[in-house]
Design an enzyme around this catalytic site. Structure first.
Site, short mmCIF file in Angstrom:
data_model
loop_
_atom_site.label_atom_id
_atom_site.label_comp_id
_atom_site.label_asym_id
_atom_site.label_seq_id
_atom_site.Cartn_x
_atom_site.Cartn_y
_atom_site.Cartn_z
N TRP A 148 -6.76 2.89 6.53
CA TRP A 148 -6.95 4.31 6.19
C TRP A 148 -8.05 4.49 5.15
CZ3 TRP A 148 -3.89 7.03 1.86
CH2 TRP A 148 -3.56 6.13 0.84
N GLU A 179 3.09 0.75 -1.36
CA GLU A 179 3.69 -0.23 -0.44
C GLU A 179 4.85 -1.02 -1.05
OE1 GLU A 179 0.32 -2.60 0.72
OE2 GLU A 179 -0.17 -1.26 2.38
N LYS A 209 2.88 0.84 -6.63
CA LYS A 209 1.65 0.04 -6.49
C LYS A 209 0.40 0.88 -6.73
CE LYS A 209 -0.87 -2.83 -3.20
NZ LYS A 209 -0.97 -3.36 -1.85
C1 BGC Z 1 -3.36 -1.11 -0.09
C2 BGC Z 1 -3.62 -0.23 1.11
C3 BGC Z 1 -5.04 -0.46 1.58
C4 BGC Z 1 -5.30 -1.92 1.84
C5 BGC Z 1 -6.75 -2.20 2.20
C6 BGC Z 1 -3.65 -2.54 0.27
O1 BGC Z 1 -3.49 -3.34 -0.85
O2 BGC Z 1 -2.04 -0.97 -0.52
O3 BGC Z 1 -3.43 1.12 0.79
O4 BGC Z 1 -5.29 0.28 2.73
O5 BGC Z 1 -5.00 -2.67 0.69
O6 BGC Z 1 -7.62 -1.82 1.18
#
Ligand code: BGC
Length: 733
Positions: A326, A468, A584
């Site tokens: 995203w 997350e 996070k």
């Molecule tokens: C983040 C995500 C992100 C991904 C790639 C992850 O650590 O929590 O939101 O899309 O990294 O950058």
């Protein structure tokens, strides 16, 4: 005057991997890590290719690094001098980030005297399949020199080796390597051509997956010996006669000459800056950091095709599987929309093209509509594994739910498309597949709705929001709000479809495909009744998801102190943050940023104040959201450190390098895009009201003015923002 060069003196082997990212050069087709010519795979050199992947066995599918045709090392009087093995007298690397030129200069002491090598290289912005390198040598004492240069087919891989076969041939003194991938038998063709301003004896040998020229000559003291290397790269995915094309790329460059080719490359970069440079009067450090961020976005922008997106770690290597998240729509897109809308279109075309993959994914989970890949590769294949983190204690894979439950990804695609329409005023993209994407995403969310019969409301259960660390929660406010946005967008699209009366239009075709009479009221109702938790009366705080308020309220330091292992994962079933309020990355704050108009300033501020101390900022996507919301609260001074953190993320390289035992280092283009959004939409306050572009400056302390250009609805504007005022002038493109 700002400094368009970053540099580092002295050699520190612990910085090899970080410098590979920090000094990256690229042109959207390929990225070349900031590594040295003599490096072999142990030092992570990479010519990373965009949009081509391979999988070996059950290991993660990842993008390819091309055979390294920049490989060069030096032997003087029968001794090899190279880093990291031989400590240099003097060593410097630098990057001219205005023009994408990486340089190194190294002096070694030999028993006979000093030797100096200097090298520069660029990934041509003009011809995306071309790399140019100039290598210069000087000795203090007359010496027998042997330069070993050619193509290293033993590339660095995380989950490789990806090449079952690397075949070498010599075509009219231009060396060729053709590497065949394991999974699809794709072919990567690399040609290397050489020019020198001195005579030498040459032997060409194939050894240990390397195809090398041994150039021997006697070097006189004080004379500079120059070697020019041209590298042409095409793959069988680019076009049918990829081999011939790669060869001709080298021949053309040789004919044009180094100075001229380099000049054209630099002019192309100047043209990019002419449309995108952001001037900040009163804060050179911020201006440097911001434009360095834009440098990275330019270096990875796909301009060689009209349907490709950008990976979360750009073209800095194979981390995060070279997958698209995203990050592109929510963090990078605005930069391209405002400076080069054609690139924005290319990024969104990728989502249109991968709609089938998204529908397949939805179906696999038993849903209708389009569920986009959390980690998207070719064709929308979801590279995210069910076990995306390794437990540091047991070495076992942990079940994570990013792929199954981070449903907000589909709404990010919708957001990107709608933002494109808003900024360009161009509906063509909707007609060319965008409308269908939006309708399918709405169909997906509709199928996921949980009806609370007693409350006459819809909810979304068992999801993961941007934070997350808390998996499988109900009514994550970001997800619910974005689903509502998707329903609203679908209703808007259906209105357009209805209004397009003529039977020849593409909307007509869609009208046949979708039963609008049933869908429109359904989606309208879904939008109206989708539950959105309201700010708590006393505190104004918006609960991130059902039950968040009940979690343990501890400080980040306390949670940190509970770690048993420095690389331990904070989320998942029993992570240290899971049962606490520590999150996070920006979650509610991201939602408030996007929908700030729906809330009083007081609510925005209260939530900023509540969530910031509880946010680990464990993702580089987090800081910019806090920066932008602080601007919307009228507090640019509060925004400033978060803005700088985003803008500097690839300079300081302080971001997390590990998720469990998985290496996640690389460049951070989402953070770069976030720095841009903060500067333009936060500090300069660029926004759209009723289809018109406006500015509402809130400059941070020390900033006297800002100046930049942007495109809006096909017109280019020069924007000048001072502490009190803003001017938007239409200019010629
Ligand atoms: C983040 C995500 C992100 C991904 C790639 C992850 O650590 O929590 O939101 O899309 O990294 O950058």
């Amino acid at each position: 005057m700002i400094n368009w060069r970053i540099h580092e003196t002295g050699f520190d082997s612990t910085r090899i991997s970080n410098n590979g990212n920090k000094y990256l050069i690229g042109n959207g087709y390929l990225g070349i890590r900031g590594t040295l010519q003599e490096y072999e795979k142990e030092q992570y050199p990479a010519i990373n290719l965009a949009g081509i992947y391979d999988q070996v066995g059950s290991a993660w599918r990842e993008p390819l690094n091309a055979p390294n045709a920049l490989y060069t090392l030096i032997e003087v009087n029968k001794k090899v001098y190279r880093l990291p093995e031989d400590t240099p007298e003097v060593h410097e690397i630098s990057l001219d980030y205005r023009h994408g030129i990486f340089e190194r200069s190294t002096t070694w002491k030999t028993p006979e005297g000093l030797i100096l090598i200097q090298a520069e290289r660029f990934a041509s912005m003009n011809d995306k399949h071309l790399i140019g390198m100039r290598y210069t040598l000087q000795v203090e004492h007359g010496s027998k020199v042997r330069l070993v240069t050619g193509i290293d087919g033993e590339v660095w891989d995380i989950n490789g080796p990806h090449y079952d076969l690397v075949e070498f041939t010599n075509r009219n003194e231009v060396l060729q390597a053709v590497a065949t991938t394991h999974e699809n038998k794709d072919r990567i063709c690399v040609y290397e051509g050489l020019e020198a301003d001195f005579t030498y004896e040459e032997q060409i040998r194939e050894e240990n997956r390397k195809y090398l020229r041994y150039l021997e000559f006697y070097a006189q003291p004080g004379i500079s010996y120059h070697l020019i290397k041209w590298v042409g790269i095409y793959t069988s995915k680019d076009l049918e006669d990829y081999g011939e094309k790669a060869y001709q790329t080298v021949i053309r460059a040789k004919e044009t000459g180094y100075e001229e080719t380099r000049k054209k490359h630099m002019e192309e970069w100047e043209a990019k800056w002419n449309l995108s440079e952001v001037f900040i009067e009163g804060d050179d450090k911020a201006m440097e950091a911001l434009n360095y961020s834009l440098y990275h976005l330019h270096s990875i922008a796909p301009r060689h095709t009209d349907h490709l997106s950008i990976a979360a770690r750009g073209l800095s290597g194979q981390t995060y599987k070279g997958a698209v998240f995203w990050d592109t729509e929510m963090f990078m897109l605005d930069f391209f929309l405002m400076t080069e809308p054609e690139v924005a279109k290319t990024l969104l075309n990728y989502r249109i093209e991968t709609l089938e993959g998204a529908k397949k994914k939805a179906k696999a989970y038993g849903y209708q509509g389009a569920f986009y890949a959390w980690e998207s590769q070719e064709g929308g294949y979801d590279a995210c594994s069910d076990y995306n983190v390794t437990d540091v204690f047991t070495g076992r894979q942990m079940r994570t739910y990013f792929k199954d439950k981070q449903i907000h990804i589909s709404s990010a695609v919708v957001y990107g498309l709608m933002r494109y329409v808003e900024f360009t005023g161009d509906h063509q993209l909707l007609l060319e597949g965008g409308a269908e994407v939006i309708l399918e995403c709405a169909g997906f969310y509709y199928d996921l709705l949980v009806k609370k019969v007693n409350k006459d409301q819809y909810e979304l259960h068992d999801v993961i929001g941007p934070d997350e660390y808390h998996e499988r929660v109900n009514n994550n406010v970001y997800t619910n709000r974005m689903a509502k946005y998707t329903f609203d967008s679908a209703v808007y699209i259906m209105k357009l479809m209805e209004e397009a009366e003529d039977s020849g239009s593409k909307y007509h075709h869609l009208r046949e495909q979708y039963d609008m009479e049933t869908l429109r009221p359904k989606y309208q109702e879904a939008s109206d009744k989708l539950y959105l938790v309201q700010p708590q009366e006393q505190t104004g705080v918006i609960e991130q998801f059902d039950g968040y308020t009940e979690l343990e309220d501890v400080s980040i330091e306390e949670v940190h102190s509970r770690l048993l292992h420095e690389k331990e994962y904070w989320g998942g079933a029993y992570g240290v943050a899971t049962h606490t309020k520590i999150i996070k990355q920006a979650d509610v704050v991201t939602m408030l940023n996007l929908f700030s108009k729906d809330y009083d300033k007081d609510i925005l501020l209260k939530n900023w104040q509540y969530y910031e101390p509880r946010t680990e900022h464990g993702s580089s996507l987090s800081a910019c959201m806090y920066a932008m919301l602080a601007c919307k609260c009228g507090m640019p001074e509060l925004a400033y450190p978060f803005f700088m953190k985003s803008a500097l993320s690839d300079i300081t390289q302080k971001g997390k390098e590990w998720a469990g035992l998985i290496y996640i280092g690389g460049t951070h283009p989402a953070s770069s895009g976030g720095a841009y959004m903060t500067a333009i939409e936060g500090f300069a306050g660029i926004h759209i009201i009723d289809g018109t572009l406006k500015a509402a400056p809130a400059l941070p302390p020390g900033w006297e003015s800002m100046r930049f250009k942007l495109v809006f609805k096909g017109e280019r504007y020069q924007v000048t923002v001072t502490r009190e005022d803003a001017e938007l002038h239409k200019i010629e493109s």
